[in-house]
Scaffold this active site. Structure first.
Site, PDB file in Angstrom:
ATOM      1  N   LYS A  12      65.889 109.858  19.582  1.00 57.90           N
ATOM      2  CA  LYS A  12      65.326 109.779  20.939  1.00 57.90           C
ATOM      3  C   LYS A  12      63.819 109.673  20.804  1.00 57.90           C
ATOM      4  O   LYS A  12      63.178 110.529  20.195  1.00 57.90           O
ATOM      5  CB  LYS A  12      65.709 111.026  21.747  1.00 57.90           C
ATOM      6  CG  LYS A  12      65.433 110.892  23.226  1.00 57.90           C
ATOM      7  CD  LYS A  12      66.301 109.809  23.871  1.00 57.90           C
ATOM      8  CE  LYS A  12      67.470 110.386  24.648  1.00 57.90           C
ATOM      9  NZ  LYS A  12      68.405 109.330  25.078  1.00 57.90           N
ATOM     10  N   THR A  57      71.619 110.822  20.935  1.00 58.67           N
ATOM     11  CA  THR A  57      70.166 110.950  21.136  1.00 58.67           C
ATOM     12  C   THR A  57      69.893 111.830  22.351  1.00 58.67           C
ATOM     13  O   THR A  57      68.869 112.489  22.433  1.00 58.67           O
ATOM     14  CB  THR A  57      69.495 109.572  21.297  1.00 58.67           C
ATOM     15  OG1 THR A  57      69.878 108.975  22.524  1.00 58.67           O
ATOM     16  CG2 THR A  57      69.825 108.655  20.131  1.00 58.67           C
ATOM     17  N   ASP A  58      70.831 111.838  23.284  1.00 58.30           N
ATOM     18  CA  ASP A  58      70.680 112.712  24.458  1.00 58.30           C
ATOM     19  C   ASP A  58      70.624 114.186  24.039  1.00 58.30           C
ATOM     20  O   ASP A  58      69.884 114.983  24.614  1.00 58.30           O
ATOM     21  CB  ASP A  58      71.848 112.469  25.425  1.00 58.30           C
ATOM     22  CG  ASP A  58      71.646 113.194  26.742  1.00 58.30           C
ATOM     23  OD1 ASP A  58      70.702 112.838  27.479  1.00 58.30           O
ATOM     24  OD2 ASP A  58      72.393 114.156  27.019  1.00 58.30           O
ATOM     25  N   PHE A 152      24.407  95.670   8.276  1.00 56.46           N
ATOM     26  CA  PHE A 152      25.463  94.893   7.618  1.00 56.46           C
ATOM     27  C   PHE A 152      24.858  93.579   7.148  1.00 56.46           C
ATOM     28  O   PHE A 152      24.519  92.719   7.947  1.00 56.46           O
ATOM     29  CB  PHE A 152      26.638  94.637   8.579  1.00 56.46           C
ATOM     30  CG  PHE A 152      27.803  93.948   7.913  1.00 56.46           C
ATOM     31  CD1 PHE A 152      28.532  94.584   6.907  1.00 56.46           C
ATOM     32  CD2 PHE A 152      28.176  92.655   8.259  1.00 56.46           C
ATOM     33  CE1 PHE A 152      29.593  93.948   6.273  1.00 56.46           C
ATOM     34  CE2 PHE A 152      29.237  92.012   7.643  1.00 56.46           C
ATOM     35  CZ  PHE A 152      29.946  92.666   6.648  1.00 56.46           C
ATOM     36  N   ARG A 169      22.031  97.917  13.820  1.00 53.61           N
ATOM     37  CA  ARG A 169      23.074  97.532  14.777  1.00 53.61           C
ATOM     38  C   ARG A 169      23.778  98.786  15.279  1.00 53.61           C
ATOM     39  O   ARG A 169      23.582  99.880  14.730  1.00 53.61           O
ATOM     40  CB  ARG A 169      24.089  96.585  14.120  1.00 53.61           C
ATOM     41  CG  ARG A 169      24.892  97.222  13.021  1.00 53.61           C
ATOM     42  CD  ARG A 169      26.044  96.358  12.505  1.00 53.61           C
ATOM     43  NE  ARG A 169      26.841  97.102  11.533  1.00 53.61           N
ATOM     44  CZ  ARG A 169      27.992  96.681  11.022  1.00 53.61           C
ATOM     45  NH1 ARG A 169      28.484  95.512  11.356  1.00 53.61           N
ATOM     46  NH2 ARG A 169      28.657  97.436  10.155  1.00 53.61           N
ATOM     47  N   GLN A 212      33.401  99.902   6.128  1.00 56.68           N
ATOM     48  CA  GLN A 212      34.202 100.301   4.972  1.00 56.68           C
ATOM     49  C   GLN A 212      33.582 101.536   4.298  1.00 56.68           C
ATOM     50  O   GLN A 212      34.280 102.466   3.908  1.00 56.68           O
ATOM     51  CB  GLN A 212      34.283  99.141   3.962  1.00 56.68           C
ATOM     52  CG  GLN A 212      35.167  97.980   4.391  1.00 56.68           C
ATOM     53  CD  GLN A 212      34.450  96.909   5.210  1.00 56.68           C
ATOM     54  OE1 GLN A 212      33.476  97.175   5.906  1.00 56.68           O
ATOM     55  NE2 GLN A 212      34.954  95.682   5.145  1.00 56.68           N
ATOM     56  N   ASN A 238      36.402  97.867  14.361  1.00 59.98           N
ATOM     57  CA  ASN A 238      34.952  97.718  14.493  1.00 59.98           C
ATOM     58  C   ASN A 238      34.684  97.259  15.923  1.00 59.98           C
ATOM     59  O   ASN A 238      34.889  96.096  16.259  1.00 59.98           O
ATOM     60  CB  ASN A 238      34.442  96.704  13.470  1.00 59.98           C
ATOM     61  CG  ASN A 238      32.931  96.719  13.350  1.00 59.98           C
ATOM     62  OD1 ASN A 238      32.249  97.369  14.142  1.00 59.98           O
ATOM     63  ND2 ASN A 238      32.403  96.004  12.370  1.00 59.98           N
ATOM     64  N   HIS A 240      32.696  95.884  18.177  1.00 60.13           N
ATOM     65  CA  HIS A 240      31.446  95.129  18.084  1.00 60.13           C
ATOM     66  C   HIS A 240      30.612  95.257  19.358  1.00 60.13           C
ATOM     67  O   HIS A 240      31.147  95.200  20.476  1.00 60.13           O
ATOM     68  CB  HIS A 240      31.739  93.647  17.846  1.00 60.13           C
ATOM     69  CG  HIS A 240      32.567  93.386  16.631  1.00 60.13           C
ATOM     70  ND1 HIS A 240      32.174  93.745  15.363  1.00 60.13           N
ATOM     71  CD2 HIS A 240      33.795  92.811  16.486  1.00 60.13           C
ATOM     72  CE1 HIS A 240      33.111  93.374  14.491  1.00 60.13           C
ATOM     73  NE2 HIS A 240      34.108  92.821  15.141  1.00 60.13           N
TER      74      HIS A 240
HETATM   75  O1  LIG Z   1      31.018  96.867   8.709  1.00 59.76           O
HETATM   76  C1  LIG Z   1      31.443  95.694   8.728  1.00 59.76           C
HETATM   77  N1  LIG Z   1      32.348  95.299   7.787  1.00 59.76           N
HETATM   78  C2  LIG Z   1      32.848  94.042   7.745  1.00 59.76           C
HETATM   79  O2  LIG Z   1      33.687  93.699   6.876  1.00 59.76           O
HETATM   80  C3  LIG Z   1      32.389  93.115   8.710  1.00 59.76           C
HETATM   81  N2  LIG Z   1      32.658  91.803   8.958  1.00 59.76           N
HETATM   82  C4  LIG Z   1      31.923  91.434  10.039  1.00 59.76           C
HETATM   83  O3  LIG Z   1      31.932  90.281  10.570  1.00 59.76           O
HETATM   84  N3  LIG Z   1      31.169  92.492  10.481  1.00 59.76           N
HETATM   85  C5  LIG Z   1      31.442  93.548   9.666  1.00 59.76           C
HETATM   86  N4  LIG Z   1      30.990  94.839   9.656  1.00 59.76           N
END
Ligand SMILES: O=c1[nH]c(=O)c2[nH]c(=O)[nH]c2[nH]1
Length: 286
Positions: A12, A57-58, A152, A169, A212, A238, A240
């Site tokens: 469930k 499941t009930d 980055f 950024r 990462q 991410n 953006h």
């Molecule tokens: O921190 C980031 N890792 C990425 O792999 C990546 N790729 C991207 O276009 N921007 C970012 N920023």
């Protein structure tokens, strides 16, 4: 050539449980979404419709509600263990139980008044077999943002690359994290609070050259502060934020005005693990 039944399970999903603890005028509130999945000797029902081994499941749904009254819920990990052990312990044909719980937070407004906390959801996935248990805790929907201390650049460029190098950024994400415990007997509440704190601290404290790198810092920060945790898995979108070009209006934009992007988004996923722990007994990727 023969056709055979492959791996299967049933249960469930998403039993919504609200448990009120009434202590005079002052009440406590627990809000869970419980999913149960059982596997074992279930060939009969698939091949011939013989349901003699099928716990409905009930019944699983009823067990969730009855246990909430009989035993109380406790922490989500403890409630999931209780349910998983019950199904494996009372049904000989059931060899494994996976119990997943989402726990929604409510902040107290008064003795019996609450406000739903919208910022994140606590999760657990417990697997119980005849001779082993595995407890995974986690959090989803924890939205974090650093308005600077993120760069980055130095990335691969091919003929399709248009992304400008960034030396300042916004870094924002909605954390989806799970961590597998070494054992099955921990102060779950304290462990969760500590793990969450470690994730947030690492996000805030890392000067980031990539999401990462931040992911690894968050995973290793959690492992360093929580000895009861064996392994951490993170999925970090991410989120953006694009700097708006204000030059048509003769205005500068020194990282002050952004478009919050929706889709597409980068998705950075990874595992951070101790090298000396027992392997998982069941798959637990997000
Ligand atoms: O921190 C980031 N890792 C990425 O792999 C990546 N790729 C991207 O276009 N921007 C970012 N920023």
């Amino acid at each position: 050539m023969a056709i055979v039944l492959g791996p299967n399970r049933y249960g469930k999903a998403e039993t919504r449980l609200v448990r009120v603890y009434r202590d005079g005028d002052t009440h406590g509130l627990v809000d869970f979404n419980v999913s149960v999945a059982l596997s074992g000797d279930l060939t009969g029902t698939h091949l011939t419709g013989d349901n003699s081994g099928v716990l409905p499941t009930d019944t699983m749904k009823n067990t969730v509600y009855a246990f909430a009254k009989e035993h109380g819920t406790g922490e989500p990990e403890a409630f999931a263990l209780l349910l998983g052990r019950h199904f494996v312990g009372t049904q000989a044909q059931v060899h494994a139980a996976k119990v997943s719980i989402e726990s929604y937070g409510w902040e107290r407004l008064g003795p019996h008044s609450f406000q739903r906390r919208g910022d994140h959801t606590r999760t657990t996935v417990v697997t119980v077999t005849g001779d082993a248990t595995q407890v995974v805790s986690g959090v989803t929907g924890l939205v974090l943002l650093n308005s600077t201390d993120s760069e980055f650049h130095g990335f691969v460029k091919d003929r399709y690359t248009t992304l400008p190098e960034a030396t300042d950024r916004i870094l924002a994400t909605a954390v989806d994290a799970r961590w597998r415990h070494v054992g099955d007997d921990t102060d779950w509440g304290k462990s969760f609070t500590g793990a969450l704190d470690a994730l947030v601290k690492a996000f805030v404290g890392t000067y980031s050259y990539s999401l990462q790198q931040t992911l690894y810092a968050m995973g290793s920060g959690l492992l360093e502060s929580r000895p009861e945790v064996a392994e951490v898995r993170l999925a970090l979108p991410n989120k953006h934020h694009y700097r708006v070009d204000l030059s048509p209006f003769d205005l500068t934009n020194d990282n002050e005005v952004f478009i919050a992007g929706d889709r597409p988004y980068g998705l950075i996923e990874g595992t951070v693990t101790r090298d000396d722990v027992e392997p998982a007994i069941a798959e637990w990727w997000l």
